[in-house]
Scaffold this motif. Structure first.
Motif, PDB file in Angstrom:
ATOM      1  N   TYR A 100       0.822  -1.198   0.000  1.00 43.61           N
ATOM      2  CA  TYR A 100       0.000   0.000   0.000  1.00 43.61           C
ATOM      3  C   TYR A 100       0.863   1.257   0.000  1.00 43.61           C
ATOM      4  O   TYR A 100       1.647   1.469   0.923  1.00 43.61           O
ATOM      5  N   LYS A 101       0.755   2.046  -1.058  1.00 47.41           N
ATOM      6  CA  LYS A 101       1.456   3.334  -1.175  1.00 47.41           C
ATOM      7  C   LYS A 101       2.943   3.208  -0.829  1.00 47.41           C
ATOM      8  O   LYS A 101       3.434   3.831   0.098  1.00 47.41           O
ATOM      9  N   GLN A 126      -0.862   4.085  -5.643  1.00 51.58           N
ATOM     10  CA  GLN A 126      -1.652   5.300  -5.375  1.00 51.58           C
ATOM     11  C   GLN A 126      -2.594   5.132  -4.188  1.00 51.58           C
ATOM     12  O   GLN A 126      -3.209   6.095  -3.762  1.00 51.58           O
ATOM     13  N   LYS A 128      -5.344   3.415  -4.348  1.00 50.64           N
ATOM     14  CA  LYS A 128      -6.716   3.411  -4.874  1.00 50.64           C
ATOM     15  C   LYS A 128      -7.489   2.189  -4.362  1.00 50.64           C
ATOM     16  O   LYS A 128      -8.638   2.316  -3.916  1.00 50.64           O
ATOM     17  N   GLY A 130      -6.744   0.615  -1.764  1.00 51.25           N
ATOM     18  CA  GLY A 130      -6.861   0.876  -0.330  1.00 51.25           C
ATOM     19  C   GLY A 130      -8.139   1.644  -0.003  1.00 51.25           C
ATOM     20  O   GLY A 130      -8.867   1.292   0.914  1.00 51.25           O
ATOM     21  N   ILE A 131      -8.425   2.673  -0.786  1.00 54.23           N
ATOM     22  CA  ILE A 131      -9.644   3.458  -0.551  1.00 54.23           C
ATOM     23  C   ILE A 131     -10.877   2.589  -0.783  1.00 54.23           C
ATOM     24  O   ILE A 131     -11.819   2.614   0.013  1.00 54.23           O
ATOM     25  N   VAL A 135      -9.325   1.166   3.677  1.00 53.07           N
ATOM     26  CA  VAL A 135      -8.087   1.119   4.463  1.00 53.07           C
ATOM     27  C   VAL A 135      -7.750   2.531   4.933  1.00 53.07           C
ATOM     28  O   VAL A 135      -7.881   3.485   4.178  1.00 53.07           O
ATOM     29  N   GLY A 137      -4.877   2.833   7.206  1.00 47.87           N
ATOM     30  CA  GLY A 137      -3.536   2.728   7.753  1.00 47.87           C
ATOM     31  C   GLY A 137      -3.057   1.325   7.457  1.00 47.87           C
ATOM     32  O   GLY A 137      -3.776   0.550   6.852  1.00 47.87           O
TER      33      GLY A 137
END
Lengths: 181, 178
Positions: A100-101, A126, A128, A130-131, A135, A137
């Motif tokens: 993630y990121k 990015q 994405k 995750g969103i 998510v 964290g």
């Protein structure tokens, strides 16, 4: 009656005190996920190991599995990492990673150095996916059934306690359901 | 010469004053405190909607801040997401439900009326009604007590006797002192 009235402040105090005490024990990070019993969101993102290879939702289905959101910038993920290696070995449960990121090279190096518990890693540069997963964290871990429905979410480090108390019983239940159906 | 000097000191103190005033203005402006992003909006209306949405939406990570105020990476991402959805022409309702679908009812500072939230919404009204009931109750009791005291029900014989006795002993004591 008048005697009883004298106890009113004490009763209010006890009620308020126990309410506030309960509040102290609550973890504000423990929020119910909005995605429980919903399907894993669709995505199309490159694999961490191979930027050319694209992964999608379908690639994660077929078995009861864990989906672990991690990153090299996240200190708790380093704490969690050995435990993930341990459960893949002992429990034979596939773990899919969502990096993630993160920076690709750092993440690849992390896996080479610390070992790779993941069947495959989705590189979500990015954030994405995750969103879409809700998510906020890392680390966060989702339990999905063989059809790709999210059945449980744990925010924070997965350790012995979390695994034995929450994840393992559910994994066994889902496996039993899968073998029946 | 002296006059000129005075002039210059006055000038610089004036400049100082305006600088202080400028800093104060910046500090009292709420937007100056908000996390800094640069977004270009098609029009002022969209800009205003962005501000309203990001102040009404709550940051999932830093739970006592809204998206506009928070510097958490996730708040930054979500602001970007709100901006993207706005520029796609989505309505406020759609944007909110997009975030609720992912992060839960929790991200709304003003959650919708539902079986879980009705108590939250109704609580102020319920408490106000309770307060009224208590106030009316106390007021009535006081009024009744006042009426009982002021009413000129004649004293019973016993009471009259006792009063006489008290008055008598008091006057006797006074006499002794004198």
């Amino acid at each position: 009656m008048k005697r009883l009235k004298l106890f009113v402040p004490l009763i209010i105090f006890i009620a308020l005190g126990s309410l506030l005490l309960k509040g102290l024990e609550l973890d504000p990070n423990e929020m119910p996920s909005a995605l429980i019993d919903k399907s894993l969101p669709e995505f199309r993102l490159p694999s961490l190991e191979n930027p050319e290879a694209m992964l999608g939702r379908k690639d994660l289905l077929g078995q009861v599995a864990l989906v672990n959101v991690w990153a090299t910038w996240c200190p708790s993920c380093r704490v969690e990492h050995p435990y993930l290696l341990q459960i893949t070995e002992q429990e034979k449960i596939p773990i899919y990673g969502i990096d993630y990121k993160d920076v690709r090279e750092d993440a690849q190096q992390w896996l080479r150095k610390l070992g790779n518990p993941y069947v495959a890693n989705v590189f979500d540069e990015q954030g994405k996916l995750g969103i879409d997963l809700g998510v906020f964290g890392a680390p966060e871990t989702y339990l999905i059934d063989q059809k790709g429905v999210i059945r449980y979410k744990h925010i924070g480090v997965v350790d012995d306690q979390v695994w034995l108390k929450h994840l393992k019983p559910l994994v066994e239940q889902l496996r039993a359901e899968a073998s029946q159906g | 010469m002296k006059k000129k000097q005075n002039g210059t000191t006055w000038m610089s103190s004036g400049r100082l004053l305006s600088m202080v005033a400028g800093i104060c203005l910046v500090l009292i402006n709420p937007h100056a405190w908000a996390a800094i992003d640069t977004y270009d909006f098609a029009d002022d209306e969209t800009r205003e909607r962005f501000h309203v949405l990001t102040t009404e939406l709550r940051c999932p990570k830093c739970q006592n801040q809204n998206l506009a105020d928070s510097n958490a990476p996730i708040a930054m991402d979500l602001r970007k997401e709100v901006y993207r959805l706005l520029s796609e022409g989505r309505s406020d309702r759609e944007i909110k439900s997009y975030l609720v679908d992912r992060y839960g009812e929790y991200v709304l500072y003003q959650p919708a009326w539902s079986p879980q939230t009705w108590l939250l919404w109704a609580a102020p009204a319920i408490l106000l009604i309770c307060a009224f009931v208590v106030v009316i109750f106390i007021a009535r009791r006081r009024a009744r007590a006042a009426r009982e005291i002021s009413s000129d029900t004649p004293l019973s014989q016993q009471e009259q006797q006792r009063i006489n006795q008290l008055l008598y002993t008091e006057s006797q004591e006074k006499d002794k002192e004198n």
